[in-house]
Design a protein around this motif. Sequence first.
Motif, PDB file in Angstrom:
ATOM      1  N   ALA A 104      -2.523  39.242  73.387  1.00  0.00           N
ATOM      2  CA  ALA A 104      -1.904  40.001  74.470  1.00  0.00           C
ATOM      3  C   ALA A 104      -1.716  39.112  75.686  1.00  0.00           C
ATOM      4  CB  ALA A 104      -2.790  41.188  74.845  1.00  0.00           C
ATOM      5  N   LYS A 105      -0.777  39.460  76.532  1.00  0.00           N
ATOM      6  CA  LYS A 105      -0.664  38.866  77.857  1.00  0.00           C
ATOM      7  C   LYS A 105      -1.579  39.639  78.805  1.00  0.00           C
ATOM      8  CE  LYS A 105       2.860  35.971  77.082  1.00  0.00           C
ATOM      9  NZ  LYS A 105       2.806  34.510  77.327  1.00  0.00           N
ATOM     10  N   LEU A 106      -2.119  38.969  79.791  1.00  0.00           N
ATOM     11  CA  LEU A 106      -2.933  39.633  80.806  1.00  0.00           C
ATOM     12  C   LEU A 106      -2.350  39.320  82.173  1.00  0.00           C
ATOM     13  CD1 LEU A 106      -6.772  40.015  80.950  1.00  0.00           C
ATOM     14  CD2 LEU A 106      -5.482  39.436  83.014  1.00  0.00           C
ATOM     15  N   VAL A 107      -2.029  40.373  82.923  1.00  0.00           N
ATOM     16  CA  VAL A 107      -1.416  40.235  84.238  1.00  0.00           C
ATOM     17  C   VAL A 107      -2.484  40.437  85.313  1.00  0.00           C
ATOM     18  CG1 VAL A 107       0.341  41.101  85.822  1.00  0.00           C
ATOM     19  CG2 VAL A 107       0.776  41.103  83.346  1.00  0.00           C
ATOM     20  N   LEU A 108      -2.707  39.413  86.119  1.00  0.00           N
ATOM     21  CA  LEU A 108      -3.564  39.541  87.293  1.00  0.00           C
ATOM     22  C   LEU A 108      -2.694  39.974  88.464  1.00  0.00           C
ATOM     23  CD1 LEU A 108      -5.730  36.291  87.040  1.00  0.00           C
ATOM     24  CD2 LEU A 108      -6.491  38.629  86.604  1.00  0.00           C
ATOM     25  N   PHE A 109      -3.103  41.026  89.159  1.00  0.00           N
ATOM     26  CA  PHE A 109      -2.315  41.499  90.293  1.00  0.00           C
ATOM     27  C   PHE A 109      -3.252  41.862  91.431  1.00  0.00           C
ATOM     28  CE2 PHE A 109      -3.527  45.379  88.163  1.00  0.00           C
ATOM     29  CZ  PHE A 109      -3.724  46.289  89.191  1.00  0.00           C
ATOM     30  N   SER A 110      -2.679  42.105  92.605  1.00  0.00           N
ATOM     31  CA  SER A 110      -3.452  42.594  93.743  1.00  0.00           C
ATOM     32  C   SER A 110      -2.729  43.789  94.346  1.00  0.00           C
ATOM     33  CB  SER A 110      -3.631  41.500  94.806  1.00  0.00           C
ATOM     34  OG  SER A 110      -2.388  40.956  95.207  1.00  0.00           O
ATOM     35  N   ASP A 132       4.523  47.254  76.845  1.00  0.00           N
ATOM     36  CA  ASP A 132       4.847  45.826  76.972  1.00  0.00           C
ATOM     37  C   ASP A 132       3.766  44.915  76.381  1.00  0.00           C
ATOM     38  OD1 ASP A 132       2.825  45.941  78.879  1.00  0.00           O
ATOM     39  OD2 ASP A 132       4.168  45.751  80.600  1.00  0.00           O
ATOM     40  N   GLY A 133       2.709  45.519  75.833  1.00  0.00           N
ATOM     41  CA  GLY A 133       1.659  44.738  75.189  1.00  0.00           C
ATOM     42  C   GLY A 133       0.861  43.880  76.147  1.00  0.00           C
ATOM     43  N   LYS A 134       0.676  44.375  77.379  1.00  0.00           N
ATOM     44  CA  LYS A 134      -0.031  43.593  78.389  1.00  0.00           C
ATOM     45  C   LYS A 134      -1.211  44.360  78.959  1.00  0.00           C
ATOM     46  CE  LYS A 134       4.121  41.065  79.904  1.00  0.00           C
ATOM     47  NZ  LYS A 134       5.000  40.736  81.066  1.00  0.00           N
ATOM     48  N   VAL A 135      -2.244  43.607  79.349  1.00  0.00           N
ATOM     49  CA  VAL A 135      -3.364  44.155  80.100  1.00  0.00           C
ATOM     50  C   VAL A 135      -3.118  43.877  81.575  1.00  0.00           C
ATOM     51  CG1 VAL A 135      -5.840  43.937  80.588  1.00  0.00           C
ATOM     52  CG2 VAL A 135      -5.014  43.860  78.216  1.00  0.00           C
ATOM     53  N   TYR A 136      -3.384  44.871  82.415  1.00  0.00           N
ATOM     54  CA  TYR A 136      -3.209  44.728  83.868  1.00  0.00           C
ATOM     55  C   TYR A 136      -4.575  44.821  84.538  1.00  0.00           C
ATOM     56  CZ  TYR A 136       1.777  45.094  83.108  1.00  0.00           C
ATOM     57  OH  TYR A 136       3.059  44.849  82.675  1.00  0.00           O
ATOM     58  N   LEU A 137      -4.864  43.845  85.400  1.00  0.00           N
ATOM     59  CA  LEU A 137      -6.195  43.760  85.999  1.00  0.00           C
ATOM     60  C   LEU A 137      -6.129  43.205  87.412  1.00  0.00           C
ATOM     61  CD1 LEU A 137      -9.363  43.671  85.822  1.00  0.00           C
ATOM     62  CD2 LEU A 137      -9.105  41.400  84.806  1.00  0.00           C
ATOM     63  N   ASP A 138      -6.695  43.944  88.351  1.00  0.00           N
ATOM     64  CA  ASP A 138      -6.956  43.453  89.701  1.00  0.00           C
ATOM     65  C   ASP A 138      -8.417  43.034  89.717  1.00  0.00           C
ATOM     66  OD1 ASP A 138      -7.494  43.039  92.391  1.00  0.00           O
ATOM     67  OD2 ASP A 138      -6.398  44.798  93.080  1.00  0.00           O
ATOM     68  N   THR A 139      -8.704  41.750  89.936  1.00  0.00           N
ATOM     69  CA  THR A 139     -10.082  41.283  89.854  1.00  0.00           C
ATOM     70  C   THR A 139     -10.972  41.909  90.926  1.00  0.00           C
ATOM     71  OG1 THR A 139      -9.526  39.301  91.162  1.00  0.00           O
ATOM     72  CG2 THR A 139      -9.488  39.090  88.752  1.00  0.00           C
ATOM     73  N   ALA A 158     -16.895  40.847  81.675  1.00  0.00           N
ATOM     74  CA  ALA A 158     -16.311  40.415  80.403  1.00  0.00           C
ATOM     75  C   ALA A 158     -16.106  41.608  79.472  1.00  0.00           C
ATOM     76  CB  ALA A 158     -17.213  39.374  79.741  1.00  0.00           C
ATOM     77  N   TYR A 159     -17.040  42.552  79.508  1.00  0.00           N
ATOM     78  CA  TYR A 159     -16.909  43.774  78.708  1.00  0.00           C
ATOM     79  C   TYR A 159     -15.652  44.547  79.092  1.00  0.00           C
ATOM     80  CZ  TYR A 159     -17.670  48.847  78.163  1.00  0.00           C
ATOM     81  OH  TYR A 159     -17.505  50.185  77.936  1.00  0.00           O
ATOM     82  N   VAL A 160     -15.345  44.592  80.388  1.00  0.00           N
ATOM     83  CA  VAL A 160     -14.126  45.270  80.846  1.00  0.00           C
ATOM     84  C   VAL A 160     -12.899  44.648  80.179  1.00  0.00           C
ATOM     85  CG1 VAL A 160     -12.630  45.676  82.844  1.00  0.00           C
ATOM     86  CG2 VAL A 160     -15.101  45.995  83.056  1.00  0.00           C
ATOM     87  N   ILE A 161     -12.833  43.323  80.225  1.00  0.00           N
ATOM     88  CA  ILE A 161     -11.702  42.609  79.634  1.00  0.00           C
ATOM     89  C   ILE A 161     -11.655  42.853  78.123  1.00  0.00           C
ATOM     90  CG2 ILE A 161     -10.666  40.337  79.251  1.00  0.00           C
ATOM     91  CD1 ILE A 161     -12.190  39.484  81.879  1.00  0.00           C
ATOM     92  N   ALA A 162     -12.809  42.727  77.471  1.00  0.00           N
ATOM     93  CA  ALA A 162     -12.860  42.894  76.017  1.00  0.00           C
ATOM     94  C   ALA A 162     -12.488  44.313  75.604  1.00  0.00           C
ATOM     95  CB  ALA A 162     -14.265  42.544  75.507  1.00  0.00           C
ATOM     96  N   HIS A 163     -12.850  45.306  76.420  1.00  0.00           N
ATOM     97  CA  HIS A 163     -12.474  46.692  76.132  1.00  0.00           C
ATOM     98  C   HIS A 163     -10.954  46.856  76.154  1.00  0.00           C
ATOM     99  CE1 HIS A 163     -12.676  51.170  76.506  1.00  0.00           C
ATOM    100  NE2 HIS A 163     -11.574  50.974  77.229  1.00  0.00           N
ATOM    101  N   GLU A 164     -10.312  46.302  77.176  1.00  0.00           N
ATOM    102  CA  GLU A 164      -8.849  46.426  77.259  1.00  0.00           C
ATOM    103  C   GLU A 164      -8.164  45.668  76.133  1.00  0.00           C
ATOM    104  OE1 GLU A 164      -7.754  48.702  78.975  1.00  0.00           O
ATOM    105  OE2 GLU A 164      -9.521  49.011  80.233  1.00  0.00           O
TER     106      GLU A 164
END
Length: 285
Positions: A104-110, A132-139, A158-164
Amino acid sequence: MKWQGRRGSDNIEDRRGQGGGGGLRLGGAGGLGVLAIVVAGWVFGVDLTPLLSGLDEAQAPASRSQLTDRQRAAGEFVSVTLADTEEVWTEVFRDQLGRSYRPAKLVLFSQVYPSACGSASAATGPFYCPSDGKVYLDTAFFDTLSRQLGAGGDFAAAYVIAHEIGHHVQDELGILSKANDLRSRMSEADSNAISVRIELQADCFAGVWANHAAAQFQSLEPGDIDEALNAAAHIGDDTLQRNAGRVPMPDSFTHGTSAQRARWFANGYRGGKVASCDTFSARSL
């Protein structure tokens, strides 16, 4: 968790500092705990988003050139963790399922950023968008997880990321589309029940990842699994609703109870196999 100095993923899209708009459309997967807070607000007619307050405005910079050292480190952490999921699931798909895995693609946003499933924001939390097959994450969510939801530690993040990514695995296997199709033809209560099974399977897949990450990268340290179990326990629907001052309403649950979330992560971690995560056939969750 030992992550510094290891390979990062090529599938990161860093959009921090690039704003966007649009309304949120339901139908994406995940949203982990924060989405559950917002859903609880919808169910009870109460604005629970103040639970997400306290994030420093400075955590959402005007441009990537203004990222703090902490934000850069968070981005590197996400990139390394994503790379670990790619290696693990490539191996698991090959060895257990006899097929190829497409990362998957992972999009970092703010602040706010558009996705094919609607706007990604602090109120939605991290989520996977099957459109779109992407994970969206605001750190900045990691601070919310630690300070306000009581689930600190790098392995909790890391669990958050692995869950998504677990939702992406469901998408790759055709599980997510079938489950969402069922949900669209059910009553709200029955749809919520299917949603719980979707989310618990993603928790289990996160556990599968943790099992293999420990073996492949020797990256886990003492206490890491406890951090993940603690995170799972703090974002159960029953706990979130109690923390919002409400009596838990099982028919409104969309992610599972604290005990269920921790149990299914543990199932995946102990078994290390996709077959350990069939929440849809389980009589008891």
